[in-house]
Design a protein around this motif. Structure first.
Motif, mmCIF file in Angstrom:
data_model
loop_
_atom_site.group_PDB
_atom_site.id
_atom_site.type_symbol
_atom_site.label_atom_id
_atom_site.label_comp_id
_atom_site.label_asym_id
_atom_site.label_seq_id
_atom_site.Cartn_x
_atom_site.Cartn_y
_atom_site.Cartn_z
ATOM 1 N N ILE A 1 1.014 -1.030 -0.228
ATOM 2 C CA ILE A 1 0.071 0.428 -0.026
ATOM 3 C C ILE A 1 1.524 0.921 -0.153
ATOM 4 N N ARG A 2 1.976 1.597 0.981
ATOM 5 C CA ARG A 2 3.097 2.365 0.448
ATOM 6 C C ARG A 2 3.354 2.792 -0.438
ATOM 7 N N GLU A 3 3.311 1.912 -1.585
ATOM 8 C CA GLU A 3 3.830 1.767 -2.633
ATOM 9 C C GLU A 3 2.833 2.419 -3.462
ATOM 10 N N GLN A 4 2.260 2.576 -3.704
ATOM 11 C CA GLN A 4 0.808 2.314 -4.408
ATOM 12 C C GLN A 4 0.250 3.781 -3.937
ATOM 13 N N ALA A 5 0.497 4.501 -2.699
ATOM 14 C CA ALA A 5 0.641 5.753 -2.266
ATOM 15 C C ALA A 5 1.799 6.391 -3.096
ATOM 16 N N HIS A 6 2.828 6.164 -2.859
ATOM 17 C CA HIS A 6 3.707 6.991 -3.835
ATOM 18 C C HIS A 6 4.101 7.384 -4.832
ATOM 19 N N GLN A 7 3.615 5.975 -5.929
ATOM 20 C CA GLN A 7 2.977 6.114 -7.410
ATOM 21 C C GLN A 7 2.249 7.015 -7.738
ATOM 22 N N ALA A 8 1.082 6.958 -7.048
ATOM 23 C CA ALA A 8 0.625 7.845 -7.020
ATOM 24 C C ALA A 8 0.423 9.603 -7.152
ATOM 25 N N LEU A 9 1.052 9.860 -5.689
ATOM 26 C CA LEU A 9 1.401 11.040 -5.112
ATOM 27 C C LEU A 9 2.390 11.116 -5.955
ATOM 28 N N THR A 10 3.891 10.530 -6.687
ATOM 29 C CA THR A 10 4.492 11.688 -7.483
ATOM 30 C C THR A 10 3.553 11.327 -9.634
ATOM 31 N N ILE A 11 2.962 10.518 -9.362
ATOM 32 C CA ILE A 11 1.986 11.404 -9.949
ATOM 33 C C ILE A 11 1.136 12.846 -10.231
ATOM 34 N N LEU A 12 1.210 13.467 -8.960
ATOM 35 C CA LEU A 12 -0.609 13.923 -8.524
ATOM 36 C C LEU A 12 0.812 15.763 -8.019
ATOM 37 N N ASP A 13 1.920 15.090 -7.722
ATOM 38 C CA ASP A 13 3.003 16.075 -7.321
ATOM 39 C C ASP A 13 2.936 17.242 -5.753
ATOM 40 N N ALA A 14 2.013 16.538 -5.002
ATOM 41 C CA ALA A 14 1.372 17.338 -4.148
ATOM 42 C C ALA A 14 0.415 16.934 -3.417
ATOM 43 N N PRO A 15 0.307 17.328 -1.920
ATOM 44 C CA PRO A 15 -0.088 16.270 -0.529
ATOM 45 C C PRO A 15 -1.706 16.432 -1.759
ATOM 46 N N GLY B 1 -4.962 13.310 -0.323
ATOM 47 C CA GLY B 1 -6.229 12.853 0.378
ATOM 48 C C GLY B 1 -6.342 11.419 -0.154
ATOM 49 N N PRO B 2 -6.505 10.640 0.680
ATOM 50 C CA PRO B 2 -6.928 9.240 0.216
ATOM 51 C C PRO B 2 -7.939 8.604 -1.022
ATOM 52 N N LYS B 3 -8.722 9.726 -1.264
ATOM 53 C CA LYS B 3 -10.030 9.141 -2.266
ATOM 54 C C LYS B 3 -8.960 9.266 -2.989
ATOM 55 N N LEU B 4 -8.455 10.765 -3.059
ATOM 56 C CA LEU B 4 -8.314 11.685 -4.778
ATOM 57 C C LEU B 4 -6.645 9.821 -4.866
ATOM 58 N N ILE B 5 -6.245 9.857 -3.718
ATOM 59 C CA ILE B 5 -4.642 8.864 -4.240
ATOM 60 C C ILE B 5 -5.313 8.018 -4.984
ATOM 61 N N ALA B 6 -6.472 6.967 -4.112
ATOM 62 C CA ALA B 6 -6.739 5.784 -4.690
ATOM 63 C C ALA B 6 -7.543 5.977 -6.345
ATOM 64 N N GLU B 7 -7.751 7.759 -6.547
ATOM 65 C CA GLU B 7 -8.546 7.043 -7.968
ATOM 66 C C GLU B 7 -7.482 7.692 -9.063
ATOM 67 N N THR C 1 -9.120 2.467 0.113
ATOM 68 C CA THR C 1 -8.384 3.738 1.097
ATOM 69 C C THR C 1 -8.405 3.775 2.731
ATOM 70 N N THR C 2 -9.129 2.427 3.130
ATOM 71 C CA THR C 2 -9.107 2.267 4.747
ATOM 72 C C THR C 2 -7.981 2.128 4.871
ATOM 73 N N ARG C 3 -6.754 1.704 4.428
ATOM 74 C CA ARG C 3 -5.490 0.954 4.392
ATOM 75 C C ARG C 3 -4.766 2.277 4.423
ATOM 76 N N LEU C 4 -5.280 3.546 3.480
ATOM 77 C CA LEU C 4 -4.294 4.521 3.444
ATOM 78 C C LEU C 4 -4.238 5.386 5.209
ATOM 79 N N GLY C 5 -6.006 5.133 5.886
ATOM 80 C CA GLY C 5 -5.810 5.794 6.757
ATOM 81 C C GLY C 5 -4.141 5.335 7.925
ATOM 82 N N SER C 6 -4.260 4.519 7.862
ATOM 83 C CA SER C 6 -3.118 3.594 9.412
ATOM 84 C C SER C 6 -1.928 3.614 8.460
ATOM 85 N N LEU C 7 -1.782 4.017 7.442
ATOM 86 C CA LEU C 7 -0.440 3.557 6.431
ATOM 87 C C LEU C 7 0.726 4.912 7.181
#
Length: 292
Positions: A93-107, A109-115, A127-133
């Protein structure tokens, strides 16, 4: 559901485009992860081709309808239908978040990261797993600081340097990029829009058709940016990017001043690397740090 050969070919094309983007950004970690996933897809594609080559020719004397019906019955007996596994992921899950945030290039939330991950990397994020990440990442960093190439950390408020609820960032970003001031939510929204538009434009330039979720994501951004979209058809990525850039320029000076002042304050007062990444966890944490 088993993917068709055409779907596997499309995924291979999209992964190659994403790897190219990661390499241009100098993100070798993400590029390596994407290459590993691409190899798995290529192997599956080859296996499917081999299966097609090994399929026996139909018996000419058998009735076509009876033969088809019988084969379906036998297949259903031999191979039970796959059981769906909601949230199953090929990468952590941490790598999924990193990949999405790298595309978005700014902080974000979980919903946008997942989308974003689903739109460009074709994999659903729970997205619930992102809450505890964030808490898991903080525990990992506290136990072994800087043992990993990056950490998923919270965005920080400009005034108290406390974690901003529900917003995740990447530890390798400059501190200024991880700070949220009064104009931060709007500026970061525009950065997200610009980044998504540029990602789609890069895909098109490489001859790849963006997914429907990618177009839907861009459309939602464009509807909230003046001059970005007329409200029908697919948004023009170049127009969305230009409109977002124009509004960013309006806020840039004030927003950057706030971020830079807060970052300077954090570097001077928050000596603890944990606080520098994960923020002051109590309202008085900054003041206490100043007295040390």
């Amino acid at each position: 559901m088993t993917e068709s050969l055409e779907e596997l070919e499309a995924r291979m094309t999209e992964y190659r485009a994403a790897i190219s983007v990661a390499k241009r950004r100098g993100d070798n970690v993400t590029a390596g992860q994407l290459r590993a996933e691409l190899r798995a897809i290529v192997q599956e594609y080859g296996r499917r081709l081999d299966e097609m080559d090994d399929e026996p020719e139909p018996e000419p004397e058998a009735d076509a309808h009876e033969s088809t019906a019988a084969s379906k019955i036998e297949a259903s007996k031999a191979t039970p239908p796959p059981v769906p596994r909601p949230g199953a992921a090929s990468v952590p899950i941490r790598e999924q978040a990193h990949q999405a945030l790298t595309i978005l290039d700014a902080p974000a939330g979980p919903k946008l990261i997942a989308e974003t991950h689903e739109a460009f990397l074709f994999e659903k994020v729970v997205t619930t797993r992102l809450g505890s990440l964030r808490r898991d990442e903080e525990r990992s960093f506290t136990a072994q600081p800087f043992a990993r190439p990056y950490y998923i950390c919270p965005a920080l408020s400009h005034d108290r340097l406390t974690p901003v609820r529900g917003l995740l960032a990447v530890s390798t970003w400059p501190l200024e990029q991880r700070i949220i001031g009064p104009l931060g939510p709007r500026v970061d929204f525009l950065v997200h829009a610009r980044s998504v538009a540029r990602q789609i434009a890069r895909m098109q330039a490489a001859g790849h058709e963006p997914t429907l979720p990618a177009w839907a994501l861009l459309r939602r951004f464009a509807l909230n940016i003046p001059g970005a979209y007329e409200g029908y058809g697919s948004p023009d990525p170049a127009r969305v990017s230009q409109a977002a850039e124009a509004e960013v320029d309006v806020h840039a000076e004030t927003d950057q001043a706030t971020r830079q002042a807060a970052a300077a304050h954090a570097r001077e007062r928050l000596k603890d690397p944990v606080r520098m990444l994960f923020g002051a966890t109590r309202l008085g944490a900054v003041e206490a740090a100043e007295q040390q």
